[in-house]
Design a protein around this motif. Sequence first.
Motif, PDB file in Angstrom:
ATOM      1  N   ASP A  64     -16.393 -26.705 133.225  1.00  0.00           N
ATOM      2  CA  ASP A  64     -17.654 -26.533 133.945  1.00  0.00           C
ATOM      3  C   ASP A  64     -18.679 -27.571 133.470  1.00  0.00           C
ATOM      4  N   SER A  65     -18.301 -28.822 133.524  1.00  0.00           N
ATOM      5  CA  SER A  65     -19.159 -29.896 133.014  1.00  0.00           C
ATOM      6  C   SER A  65     -20.524 -29.888 133.700  1.00  0.00           C
ATOM      7  N   GLN A  66     -21.556 -30.135 132.913  1.00  0.00           N
ATOM      8  CA  GLN A  66     -22.937 -30.126 133.390  1.00  0.00           C
ATOM      9  C   GLN A  66     -23.600 -31.485 133.163  1.00  0.00           C
ATOM     10  N   PRO A  67     -24.611 -31.818 133.960  1.00  0.00           N
ATOM     11  CA  PRO A  67     -25.311 -33.097 133.739  1.00  0.00           C
ATOM     12  C   PRO A  67     -25.820 -33.259 132.317  1.00  0.00           C
ATOM     13  N   GLY A  68     -26.188 -32.168 131.677  1.00  0.00           N
ATOM     14  CA  GLY A  68     -26.646 -32.215 130.296  1.00  0.00           C
ATOM     15  C   GLY A  68     -25.559 -32.582 129.306  1.00  0.00           C
ATOM     16  N   ASP A  69     -24.298 -32.567 129.747  1.00  0.00           N
ATOM     17  CA  ASP A  69     -23.188 -32.981 128.886  1.00  0.00           C
ATOM     18  C   ASP A  69     -23.039 -34.495 128.861  1.00  0.00           C
TER      19      ASP A  69
END
Lengths: 114, 112
Positions: free
Chosen positions: B79-84
């Motif tokens: 569930d990769s997020q932009p914050g990653d």
Amino acid sequence: KAGVTQTPRYLIKTRGQQVTLSCSPISGHRSVSWYQQTPGQGLQFLFEYFSETQRNKGNFPGRFSGRQFSNSRSEMNVSTLELGDSALYLCASSLETASTDTQYFGPGTRLTVL
Amino acid sequence: QQQVKQSPQSLIVQKGGISIINCAYENTAFDYFPWYQQFPGKGPALLIAIRPDVSEKKEGRFTISFNKSAKQFSLHIMDSQPGDSATYFCAATYPGTYKYIFGTGTRLKVLA
């Protein structure tokens, strides 16, 4: 608890000069390691100090040296600077001797050699 | 010079996707394998770590898979997020030492 602090944050020197970087570890941490980070070579281990003694050393020339004081603060010195020494120098501290103890990195000192 | 080889060099993933970063090492004496996350202008921060006697370790959305026989380990970000979006480094070290050998890093960008 304050994190690892490094001073100065930015430094500009010319070839042939020498430079000293400082690192204050997290309170209570006795191990301090230094790394050089460059776009081409990535993160490379310079040396590690524990209780004022250099315990491990990487593959860098003798121009790179360091020391640790009785309060665990550490300094790194680079003599006769070369253009290739331009890099981000990172300091990391950890609590004890086990490799599984977390290393906490400081923000680094950006050294530019002109 | 003992090496840790990391791939890919860069990775672009859609939000919600799975990011996978791989590392391979040479020295079977390594006994600790941490992953670090670094944001621009910051020092690396420990994300998750594993010992070779464990094949998988999960912490939240981050999982390390370890294959001792192949001398490989990987980081999975679910569930990769932009914050990653950051640079990720794998590393390996010998028993009782902080002489970390780092991989060359993977620049991850997660698209919103």
